[in-house]
Design a protein around this motif. Structure first.
Motif, short mmCIF file in Angstrom:
data_model
loop_
_atom_site.label_atom_id
_atom_site.label_comp_id
_atom_site.label_asym_id
_atom_site.label_seq_id
_atom_site.Cartn_x
_atom_site.Cartn_y
_atom_site.Cartn_z
N TYR A 19 2.18 -5.80 2.81
CA TYR A 19 3.38 -5.23 2.21
C TYR A 19 4.61 -6.06 2.59
O TYR A 19 5.48 -6.30 1.75
N TRP A 49 0.88 -8.45 -4.38
CA TRP A 49 0.95 -7.01 -4.65
C TRP A 49 -0.45 -6.40 -4.73
O TRP A 49 -0.73 -5.34 -4.16
N ARG A 50 -1.37 -7.10 -5.44
CA ARG A 50 -2.74 -6.60 -5.55
C ARG A 50 -3.42 -6.56 -4.19
O ARG A 50 -4.16 -5.62 -3.88
N TRP A 52 -1.98 -6.15 -1.26
CA TRP A 52 -1.43 -5.01 -0.55
C TRP A 52 -2.01 -3.70 -1.08
O TRP A 52 -2.44 -2.83 -0.30
N ARG A 53 -2.04 -3.55 -2.38
CA ARG A 53 -2.56 -2.33 -2.99
C ARG A 53 -4.00 -2.08 -2.58
O ARG A 53 -4.38 -0.96 -2.21
N ASP A 54 -4.81 -3.13 -2.60
CA ASP A 54 -6.22 -2.98 -2.23
C ASP A 54 -6.38 -2.63 -0.76
O ASP A 54 -7.19 -1.77 -0.40
N ALA A 56 -4.13 -1.14 1.15
CA ALA A 56 -3.61 0.22 1.34
C ALA A 56 -4.64 1.26 0.88
O ALA A 56 -4.85 2.28 1.55
N ARG A 57 -5.30 0.98 -0.23
CA ARG A 57 -6.34 1.89 -0.72
C ARG A 57 -7.49 1.97 0.28
O ARG A 57 -8.00 3.05 0.56
#
Length: 93
Positions: A19, A49-50, A52-54, A56-57
């Motif tokens: 992030y 961004w992807r 980070w998103r992955d 975080a998930r």
């Protein structure tokens, strides 16, 4: 998949670092609505961004599984993980 508390802390740290990278890129490139990003900048930001998103998930799923395994409320586990990340304590077991 079983997780240890230390693994949760490491996963959260990785997500936080990802992030920070997204924020760093946004700061460097400027707001996308006010600054025209190059194709390379857009690709770099979207990749970050992807990631980070992955991450975080993955953290959320691991925290949920750990809470269920321990019989502890999910919110409590999440708060303990974030506290451990903030204070640099990897183990709680």
């Amino acid at each position: 998949m079983a997780h240890t508390f230390a693994e949760l802390v490491e996963k959260q740290r990785a997500a936080d670092e990802a992030y920070a990278r997204v924020r760093q890129l946004q700061d460097a490139y400027g707001p996308p609505t006010q600054t025209k990003w190059s194709a390379q900048q857009t690709t770099t930001w979207e990749t970050a961004w992807r990631a980070w998103r992955d991450l975080a998930r993955d953290v959320q799923a691991a925290v949920t599984a750990y809470a269920k395994q321990e019989g502890t409320p999910r919110q409590e586990v999440e708060a303990r993980v974030k506290e451990a990340v903030r204070h640099g304590t990897p183990n709680e077991e």
